[in-house]
Design a protein around this motif. Sequence first.
Motif, PDB file in Angstrom:
ATOM      1  N   VAL A   1      16.894 -17.212  -6.516  1.00 22.24           N
ATOM      2  CA  VAL A   1      16.464 -16.517  -5.816  1.00 22.24           C
ATOM      3  C   VAL A   1      16.139 -14.946  -5.995  1.00 22.24           C
ATOM      4  O   VAL A   1      16.726 -14.392  -6.799  1.00 22.24           O
ATOM      5  CB  VAL A   1      17.600 -16.253  -4.455  1.00 22.24           C
ATOM      6  N   TYR A   2      14.802 -14.892  -5.901  1.00 21.68           N
ATOM      7  CA  TYR A   2      13.892 -13.571  -6.589  1.00 21.68           C
ATOM      8  C   TYR A   2      13.832 -12.600  -5.100  1.00 21.68           C
ATOM      9  O   TYR A   2      13.227 -13.392  -4.116  1.00 21.68           O
ATOM     10  CB  TYR A   2      12.532 -14.050  -6.970  1.00 21.68           C
ATOM     11  N   GLY A   3      14.067 -11.545  -5.633  1.00 23.21           N
ATOM     12  CA  GLY A   3      13.710 -10.656  -4.527  1.00 23.21           C
ATOM     13  C   GLY A   3      13.846  -9.116  -5.462  1.00 23.21           C
ATOM     14  O   GLY A   3      14.054  -8.986  -6.419  1.00 23.21           O
ATOM     15  N   LEU A   4      13.364  -7.949  -4.502  1.00 27.95           N
ATOM     16  CA  LEU A   4      13.282  -6.835  -5.171  1.00 27.95           C
ATOM     17  C   LEU A   4      14.871  -5.570  -4.762  1.00 27.95           C
ATOM     18  O   LEU A   4      15.097  -6.054  -3.497  1.00 27.95           O
ATOM     19  CB  LEU A   4      12.210  -6.187  -4.453  1.00 27.95           C
ATOM     20  N   THR A   5      15.219  -5.250  -5.892  1.00 26.47           N
ATOM     21  CA  THR A   5      16.306  -4.339  -5.561  1.00 26.47           C
ATOM     22  C   THR A   5      16.016  -2.942  -5.688  1.00 26.47           C
ATOM     23  O   THR A   5      16.584  -2.032  -5.466  1.00 26.47           O
ATOM     24  CB  THR A   5      17.531  -4.761  -6.651  1.00 26.47           C
ATOM     25  N   GLN A   6      14.628  -2.731  -5.928  1.00 26.16           N
ATOM     26  CA  GLN A   6      14.217  -1.476  -6.085  1.00 26.16           C
ATOM     27  C   GLN A   6      12.320  -1.640  -6.039  1.00 26.16           C
ATOM     28  O   GLN A   6      12.062  -2.419  -6.758  1.00 26.16           O
ATOM     29  CB  GLN A   6      14.434  -0.878  -7.285  1.00 26.16           C
ATOM     30  N   PRO A   7      11.801  -0.773  -5.151  1.00 26.20           N
ATOM     31  CA  PRO A   7      12.295  -0.066  -4.044  1.00 26.20           C
ATOM     32  C   PRO A   7      12.828  -0.822  -2.814  1.00 26.20           C
ATOM     33  O   PRO A   7      12.518  -2.008  -2.564  1.00 26.20           O
ATOM     34  CB  PRO A   7      11.239   0.735  -3.744  1.00 26.20           C
ATOM     35  N   THR A   8      13.744  -0.118  -2.065  1.00 26.83           N
ATOM     36  CA  THR A   8      14.218  -0.739  -0.868  1.00 26.83           C
ATOM     37  C   THR A   8      14.249  -0.027   0.597  1.00 26.83           C
ATOM     38  O   THR A   8      14.467  -0.309   1.382  1.00 26.83           O
ATOM     39  CB  THR A   8      15.737  -1.194  -1.145  1.00 26.83           C
ATOM     40  N   GLU A   9      13.518   1.363   0.030  1.00 26.17           N
ATOM     41  CA  GLU A   9      13.339   2.012   1.277  1.00 26.17           C
ATOM     42  C   GLU A   9      11.919   2.856   1.169  1.00 26.17           C
ATOM     43  O   GLU A   9      11.300   2.788   0.455  1.00 26.17           O
ATOM     44  CB  GLU A   9      14.614   3.061   1.521  1.00 26.17           C
ATOM     45  N   ALA A  10      11.753   3.718   2.407  1.00 21.29           N
ATOM     46  CA  ALA A  10      10.541   4.361   2.095  1.00 21.29           C
ATOM     47  C   ALA A  10      10.343   5.524   1.122  1.00 21.29           C
ATOM     48  O   ALA A  10      11.066   5.634   0.471  1.00 21.29           O
ATOM     49  CB  ALA A  10      10.546   5.265   3.399  1.00 21.29           C
ATOM     50  N   VAL A  11       9.083   5.140   0.594  1.00 21.23           N
ATOM     51  CA  VAL A  11       8.574   6.067  -0.396  1.00 21.23           C
ATOM     52  C   VAL A  11       7.359   7.034  -0.156  1.00 21.23           C
ATOM     53  O   VAL A  11       6.723   6.317   0.928  1.00 21.23           O
ATOM     54  CB  VAL A  11       8.231   5.245  -1.821  1.00 21.23           C
ATOM     55  N   PHE A  12       7.174   7.852  -0.767  1.00 20.27           N
ATOM     56  CA  PHE A  12       6.022   8.963  -0.140  1.00 20.27           C
ATOM     57  C   PHE A  12       5.178   9.119  -1.444  1.00 20.27           C
ATOM     58  O   PHE A  12       5.331   9.250  -2.496  1.00 20.27           O
ATOM     59  CB  PHE A  12       6.799  10.320   0.330  1.00 20.27           C
ATOM     60  N   PHE A  13       3.650   9.291  -1.009  1.00 21.68           N
ATOM     61  CA  PHE A  13       2.857   9.456  -1.848  1.00 21.68           C
ATOM     62  C   PHE A  13       1.899  10.628  -1.227  1.00 21.68           C
ATOM     63  O   PHE A  13       1.839  10.853  -0.148  1.00 21.68           O
ATOM     64  CB  PHE A  13       1.565   8.241  -1.955  1.00 21.68           C
ATOM     65  N   VAL A  14       1.069  11.247  -2.120  1.00 25.48           N
ATOM     66  CA  VAL A  14       0.188  12.096  -1.720  1.00 25.48           C
ATOM     67  C   VAL A  14      -1.458  11.835  -2.028  1.00 25.48           C
ATOM     68  O   VAL A  14      -1.582  11.338  -3.250  1.00 25.48           O
ATOM     69  CB  VAL A  14       0.466  13.610  -2.532  1.00 25.48           C
ATOM     70  N   ALA A  15      -2.225  11.644  -0.958  1.00 22.10           N
ATOM     71  CA  ALA A  15      -3.455  11.336  -1.158  1.00 22.10           C
ATOM     72  C   ALA A  15      -4.183  11.986  -2.444  1.00 22.10           C
ATOM     73  O   ALA A  15      -4.150  13.063  -2.329  1.00 22.10           O
ATOM     74  CB  ALA A  15      -4.038  11.394   0.280  1.00 22.10           C
ATOM     75  N   GLY A  16      -4.650  10.963  -3.144  1.00 19.43           N
ATOM     76  CA  GLY A  16      -5.509  11.703  -4.219  1.00 19.43           C
ATOM     77  C   GLY A  16      -4.717  12.102  -5.382  1.00 19.43           C
ATOM     78  O   GLY A  16      -5.524  12.191  -6.581  1.00 19.43           O
ATOM     79  N   VAL A  17      -3.548  11.775  -5.491  1.00 18.62           N
ATOM     80  CA  VAL A  17      -2.347  12.046  -6.646  1.00 18.62           C
ATOM     81  C   VAL A  17      -1.964  10.649  -6.923  1.00 18.62           C
ATOM     82  O   VAL A  17      -1.159   9.986  -6.435  1.00 18.62           O
ATOM     83  CB  VAL A  17      -1.330  12.996  -6.329  1.00 18.62           C
ATOM     84  N   PRO A  18      -2.106  10.380  -8.303  1.00 19.17           N
ATOM     85  CA  PRO A  18      -1.326   8.967  -8.699  1.00 19.17           C
ATOM     86  C   PRO A  18      -0.282   9.177  -8.948  1.00 19.17           C
ATOM     87  O   PRO A  18       0.498  10.132  -9.130  1.00 19.17           O
ATOM     88  CB  PRO A  18      -2.181   8.917 -10.339  1.00 19.17           C
ATOM     89  N   GLU A  19       0.479   8.257  -8.511  1.00 13.56           N
ATOM     90  CA  GLU A  19       1.989   8.119  -8.456  1.00 13.56           C
ATOM     91  C   GLU A  19       2.448   6.905  -9.241  1.00 13.56           C
ATOM     92  O   GLU A  19       2.074   5.743  -8.806  1.00 13.56           O
ATOM     93  CB  GLU A  19       2.732   8.388  -6.941  1.00 13.56           C
ATOM     94  N   ASP A  20       3.456   6.693  -9.851  1.00 13.42           N
ATOM     95  CA  ASP A  20       4.022   5.762 -10.623  1.00 13.42           C
ATOM     96  C   ASP A  20       5.427   5.132  -9.526  1.00 13.42           C
ATOM     97  O   ASP A  20       6.137   6.064  -8.865  1.00 13.42           O
ATOM     98  CB  ASP A  20       4.642   6.027 -11.826  1.00 13.42           C
ATOM     99  N   LEU A  21       5.416   3.750  -9.526  1.00 14.50           N
ATOM    100  CA  LEU A  21       6.450   3.355  -8.939  1.00 14.50           C
ATOM    101  C   LEU A  21       7.092   2.271  -9.671  1.00 14.50           C
ATOM    102  O   LEU A  21       6.520   1.444 -10.210  1.00 14.50           O
ATOM    103  CB  LEU A  21       5.918   2.914  -7.399  1.00 14.50           C
TER     104      LEU A  21
END
Length: 208
Positions: free
Chosen positions: A154-174
């Motif tokens: 059974v496959y699934g995500l353990t990360q991320p599991t909640e809200a994350v935030f980005f800033v428009a125009g700024v590259p962000e790693d996740l």
Amino acid sequence: SDCASATALASGTVGTLLEATFTFDASTSTAAGGYARLCYSFLGEEAQLYTDVRAFVYAVDEGQDLELIEGTTASFGLSGYGLAEGDAAFFVPSTGGDIACEDEDPSASPTGLVDISGGGLFVANSTLVSQDLELCYRFGSEPFAHFPAAKLHVYGLTQPTEAVFFVAGVPEDLTFAGPGVNSNDRAKWVRAEDLCTAGSAGHGGARP
């Protein structure tokens, strides 16, 4: 006799009932007729072949790796010898699988009883979380048997599991983590009112 290699039974008294335990390593699916025949040797006598006393040894084939994404339902083909309508199955965690099968309590299983039809399994429980499970299978009215080489991943995500935030125009790693995550996966964000079939919510870099 063609039973010359028969093994003597360990104990017993002449003229009484004798119980013996046999543990087969594999099914008789490849034997002529799909069954084994009994050889019996009375103490001190040549082994006798009983052609009409037959044993059909059923088993689920080894090496079956079934894959399910958490939160979904799926049908799986299952191969083996003796599979039939009326059988029953459920999955148990890898740790303690033998004991869980012997308890014969599907209500304690993450999947509960699994629907069986046409030699396949239908896993309808959409609340499964990421884990590796092993098969408990019951042929007809026999006790449940543990088949650890028939697995449900059974496959699934353990990360991320909640809200994350980005800033428009700024590259962000996740970072994505969880069983089954690999470099061939894909990810994107969609607007809250859309499904995953919709286009992305205005971003690039859809590949992790």
